[in-house]
Write a protein that holds these residues in place. Structure first.
Motif, PDB file in Angstrom:
ATOM      1  N   ALA A 379      61.141  30.406-137.328  1.00 30.16           N
ATOM      2  CA  ALA A 379      61.043  31.834-137.000  1.00 30.16           C
ATOM      3  C   ALA A 379      61.113  32.085-135.506  1.00 30.16           C
ATOM      4  N   GLU A 380      60.864  31.041-134.697  1.00 28.87           N
ATOM      5  CA  GLU A 380      60.900  31.181-133.240  1.00 28.87           C
ATOM      6  C   GLU A 380      62.075  30.451-132.611  1.00 28.87           C
ATOM      7  N   ASP A 381      62.917  29.835-133.436  1.00 33.08           N
ATOM      8  CA  ASP A 381      63.947  28.957-132.901  1.00 33.08           C
ATOM      9  C   ASP A 381      65.163  29.745-132.413  1.00 33.08           C
ATOM     10  N   PHE A 382      66.103  28.994-131.846  1.00 30.81           N
ATOM     11  CA  PHE A 382      67.308  29.557-131.244  1.00 30.81           C
ATOM     12  C   PHE A 382      67.952  30.551-132.187  1.00 30.81           C
ATOM     13  N   GLY A 383      68.213  31.770-131.695  1.00 27.29           N
ATOM     14  CA  GLY A 383      68.729  32.844-132.527  1.00 27.29           C
ATOM     15  C   GLY A 383      70.241  32.993-132.434  1.00 27.29           C
ATOM     16  N   HIS A 384      70.743  33.846-133.284  1.00 26.68           N
ATOM     17  CA  HIS A 384      72.185  34.091-133.427  1.00 26.68           C
ATOM     18  C   HIS A 384      72.819  34.433-132.065  1.00 26.68           C
ATOM     19  N   GLY A 385      72.329  35.487-131.439  1.00 23.18           N
ATOM     20  CA  GLY A 385      72.893  35.918-130.163  1.00 23.18           C
ATOM     21  C   GLY A 385      72.551  35.020-129.003  1.00 23.18           C
ATOM     22  N   ASP A 386      71.554  34.160-129.161  1.00 24.26           N
ATOM     23  CA  ASP A 386      71.203  33.231-128.083  1.00 24.26           C
ATOM     24  C   ASP A 386      72.347  32.270-127.780  1.00 24.26           C
ATOM     25  N   LEU A 387      73.240  32.053-128.765  1.00 20.44           N
ATOM     26  CA  LEU A 387      74.422  31.220-128.511  1.00 20.44           C
ATOM     27  C   LEU A 387      75.318  31.845-127.450  1.00 20.44           C
ATOM     28  N   LEU A 388      75.250  33.170-127.290  1.00 24.16           N
ATOM     29  CA  LEU A 388      76.085  33.867-126.309  1.00 24.16           C
ATOM     30  C   LEU A 388      75.306  34.323-125.081  1.00 24.16           C
ATOM     31  N   TYR A 389      74.025  34.659-125.239  1.00 24.26           N
ATOM     32  CA  TYR A 389      73.280  35.293-124.163  1.00 24.26           C
ATOM     33  C   TYR A 389      72.089  34.478-123.674  1.00 24.26           C
ATOM     34  N   GLY A 390      71.777  33.361-124.325  1.00 27.53           N
ATOM     35  CA  GLY A 390      70.614  32.567-123.945  1.00 27.53           C
ATOM     36  C   GLY A 390      70.766  31.946-122.564  1.00 27.53           C
ATOM     37  N   THR A 391      69.655  31.854-121.847  1.00 24.81           N
ATOM     38  CA  THR A 391      69.678  31.263-120.511  1.00 24.81           C
ATOM     39  C   THR A 391      70.206  29.831-120.548  1.00 24.81           C
ATOM     40  N   ASP A 392      69.854  29.093-121.577  1.00 24.78           N
ATOM     41  CA  ASP A 392      70.291  27.704-121.699  1.00 24.78           C
ATOM     42  C   ASP A 392      71.516  27.535-122.580  1.00 24.78           C
ATOM     43  N   ALA A 393      72.153  28.629-122.973  1.00 24.16           N
ATOM     44  CA  ALA A 393      73.345  28.527-123.809  1.00 24.16           C
ATOM     45  C   ALA A 393      74.456  27.708-123.160  1.00 24.16           C
ATOM     46  N   PRO A 394      74.693  27.826-121.844  1.00 21.12           N
ATOM     47  CA  PRO A 394      75.754  26.994-121.254  1.00 21.12           C
ATOM     48  C   PRO A 394      75.544  25.506-121.485  1.00 21.12           C
ATOM     49  N   ALA A 395      74.318  25.032-121.353  1.00 19.81           N
ATOM     50  CA  ALA A 395      74.057  23.601-121.523  1.00 19.81           C
ATOM     51  C   ALA A 395      73.995  23.204-122.986  1.00 19.81           C
ATOM     52  N   LEU A 396      73.356  24.030-123.813  1.00 19.02           N
ATOM     53  CA  LEU A 396      73.104  23.645-125.200  1.00 19.02           C
ATOM     54  C   LEU A 396      74.254  23.949-126.145  1.00 19.02           C
ATOM     55  N   ALA A 397      75.044  24.977-125.845  1.00 17.06           N
ATOM     56  CA  ALA A 397      76.085  25.420-126.773  1.00 17.06           C
ATOM     57  C   ALA A 397      77.480  25.411-126.154  1.00 17.06           C
ATOM     58  N   TRP A 398      77.634  25.985-124.975  1.00 17.41           N
ATOM     59  CA  TRP A 398      78.972  26.149-124.411  1.00 17.41           C
ATOM     60  C   TRP A 398      79.592  24.826-123.972  1.00 17.41           C
ATOM     61  N   GLN A 399      78.782  23.965-123.375  1.00 16.92           N
ATOM     62  CA  GLN A 399      79.329  22.701-122.897  1.00 16.92           C
ATOM     63  C   GLN A 399      79.846  21.832-124.051  1.00 16.92           C
ATOM     64  N   PRO A 400      79.082  21.684-125.161  1.00 17.15           N
ATOM     65  CA  PRO A 400      79.639  20.943-126.293  1.00 17.15           C
ATOM     66  C   PRO A 400      80.910  21.572-126.857  1.00 17.15           C
ATOM     67  N   LEU A 401      80.953  22.915-126.898  1.00 20.82           N
ATOM     68  CA  LEU A 401      82.149  23.594-127.390  1.00 20.82           C
ATOM     69  C   LEU A 401      83.333  23.332-126.464  1.00 20.82           C
ATOM     70  N   ALA A 402      83.106  23.458-125.155  1.00 15.83           N
ATOM     71  CA  ALA A 402      84.180  23.205-124.192  1.00 15.83           C
ATOM     72  C   ALA A 402      84.711  21.788-124.289  1.00 15.83           C
ATOM     73  N   THR A 403      83.802  20.827-124.419  1.00 10.09           N
ATOM     74  CA  THR A 403      84.221  19.430-124.552  1.00 10.09           C
ATOM     75  C   THR A 403      85.093  19.228-125.775  1.00 10.09           C
ATOM     76  N   TRP A 404      84.696  19.834-126.893  1.00  5.81           N
ATOM     77  CA  TRP A 404      85.476  19.727-128.129  1.00  5.81           C
ATOM     78  C   TRP A 404      86.846  20.393-127.963  1.00  5.81           C
ATOM     79  N   LEU A 405      86.872  21.589-127.349  1.00  6.50           N
ATOM     80  CA  LEU A 405      88.140  22.287-127.163  1.00  6.50           C
ATOM     81  C   LEU A 405      89.102  21.478-126.311  1.00  6.50           C
ATOM     82  N   LEU A 406      88.605  20.836-125.295  1.00  2.38           N
ATOM     83  CA  LEU A 406      89.477  20.049-124.413  1.00  2.38           C
ATOM     84  C   LEU A 406      89.996  18.793-125.087  1.00  2.38           C
ATOM     85  N   ARG A 407      89.429  18.453-126.250  1.00  5.91           N
ATOM     86  CA  ARG A 407      89.935  17.327-127.034  1.00  5.91           C
ATOM     87  C   ARG A 407      90.841  17.772-128.169  1.00  5.91           C
ATOM     88  N   HIS A 408      90.944  19.068-128.357  1.00  5.33           N
ATOM     89  CA  HIS A 408      91.755  19.593-129.468  1.00  5.33           C
ATOM     90  C   HIS A 408      92.766  20.627-128.968  1.00  5.33           C
TER      91      HIS A 408
END
Length: 408
Positions: A379-408
């Motif tokens: 109930a307190e964990d990372f939320g839907h919009g936190d993937l886009l607006y969270g302070t730590d979203a760049p490290a926790l979500a965007w960086q893994p996505l970017a790494t995957w995109l650069l491999r595909h």
């Protein structure tokens, strides 16, 4: 002024819509450093909102000359949002302090595109006489046009003929699945950000909820209702920004700030897509009230809400619910053979989105659910919009996505 090569791109993108090249409206604006945002409005018919609005966020060499890249992605936005408010929120109205996924990807060498669904276009008092036409089939056609436009532009500016990754957030993720299942030959891969398409057998309660919503939507459409308006989100966000400590006219005796935090942090009260689904991770007091936001700033969440388009298509909502219900014909996940990356938020679709990844035919599937806590604190964990607006979203979500995109 139409830039060199643009007329050709328009012809390719819109051949299915009109016999002659449609007029094109363009704009360019600075985002950060050498990253710029381009917007192209392609008219594809005579109805008021028959426009395919395409976005590009990319590093520039000189004005109107993108820096060539080898990788590209087309992002699809979610509900009560458009491409800018979801992915370049610093350019929203109101502007947000959240840096944005699109400029992050662009700065790392991913040519980042997007397309707005047509219901994002009309203003509050605009002409919505064609809102009832805005369903999934139309949206899949607009995605196809946007991808064609992007491919031609990249052939001109980047000398690249490669296919593009399609990625979507929330209902944009559901549309990503649907497009890949119906027309995946146009894609190099897909990425789904916190959404499901097929529901696991044990989630019959979620399926029943979707079926009930689909039936209610069809009934409302039959009665002539076409607008699933976003006034509620706009008012909650705007009041939280302008008078946070005043008593909410929407949920008295809560304050406007408390109302926004409750809507964001306890979204399952009215939208139980999962049992404890929430838009933003809440800070909960001993009584279980949402007294703050844990991952995203209140400023960025209030801007997200306040910048919502005033209208939204009820037909789209009903048809997407029907896909979840699974009782009507739909593109099937087994048709998907391109690589897939699923990025979930533990406090939202999260683990419930994993089942859909097992239903595709692709042999290249990567999954990541961003979480802070164990299941006892979902109930307190990372939320839907936190993937886009969270302070730590760049490290926790965007960086893994970017790494995957650069491999595909």
């Amino acid at each position: 002024m139409v830039r060199p090569g643009l007329a050709l791109a328009v012809l390719v993108a819109c051949t299915s819509a009109v016999a002659a090249p449609p007029p094109v409206a363009m704009k360019r604006e600075h985002v950060t450093a050498d990253v710029y945002h381009y917007q192209f409005d392609l008219r594809v018919g005579s109805k008021p909102n028959a426009v395919v609005r395409i976005h590009r966020v990319v590093r520039e060499l000189t004005p109107w000359q993108p820096r060539p890249t080898s990788h590209a992605v087309m992002l699809l936005h979610g509900d009560f949002a458009n491409f800018v408010t979801n992915f370049v929120p610093t350019l929203g109205t109101p502007a947000s302090s959240a840096p944005g996924l699109a400029p992050y990807l662009a700065s790392r060498g991913v040519d980042t595109w997007g397309v707005d669904r047509r219901w994002t276009l009309p203003k509050a008092d605009g002409d919505i006489s064609d809102l009832g036409d805005m369903g999934v089939d139309q949206e899949l056609g607009d995605i196809e046009d946007a991808l064609a436009f992007a491919r031609v532009q990249r052939a001109i500016t980047d000398h690249s003929l490669s296919r593009i990754v399609l990625a979507g957030f929330s209902h944009g993720g559901q549309l990503t699945y649907a497009y890949a299942a119906a027309r995946g030959q146009h894609l190099s891969a897909i990425a789904v950000l916190d959404a499901y398409y097929d529901l696991a057998p044990e989630h019959s309660d979620l399926r029943d909820f979707a079926c009930a919503n689909a039936a209610a939507g069809r009934e409302a459409l039959a009665q002539g209702v076409t607008d699933s308006e976003n006034r509620f989100f706009i008012d909650v966000g705007s009041l939280a920004r302008s008078a946070p400590e005043a008593t909410s006219p929407i949920f008295p005796p809560y304050t406007n700030r408390e109302t926004m935090n409750t809507l964001a942090g306890m979204t399952y009260w009215f939208a139980p897509y999962t049992p404890l689904y929430h838009l933003s991770a809440p800070v909960l007091n001993e009584q279980g009230d949402a007294v703050g936001l844990r991952e995203s700033s209140e400023e960025s969440v209030s801007a997200w809400f306040a910048s919502a388009p005033p209208h939204q298509s009820l037909r789209e909502t009903a048809e997407l619910d029907a896909i979840w219900c699974g009782t009507t014909p739909r593109p099937e996940l087994a048709n998907i053979r391109v690589p897939l990356f699923y990025l979930g938020a533990a406090g939202a679709f999260g683990d419930s989105g994993l089942y859909s990844t097992t239903r595709v035919s692709s042999t290249d599937v990567t999954t990541l659910v961003v979480r802070r806590f164990g299941p006892e604190r979902v109930a307190e964990d990372f939320g839907h919009g936190d993937l886009l607006y969270g302070t730590d979203a760049p490290a926790l979500a965007w960086q893994p996505l970017a790494t995957w995109l650069l491999r595909h």
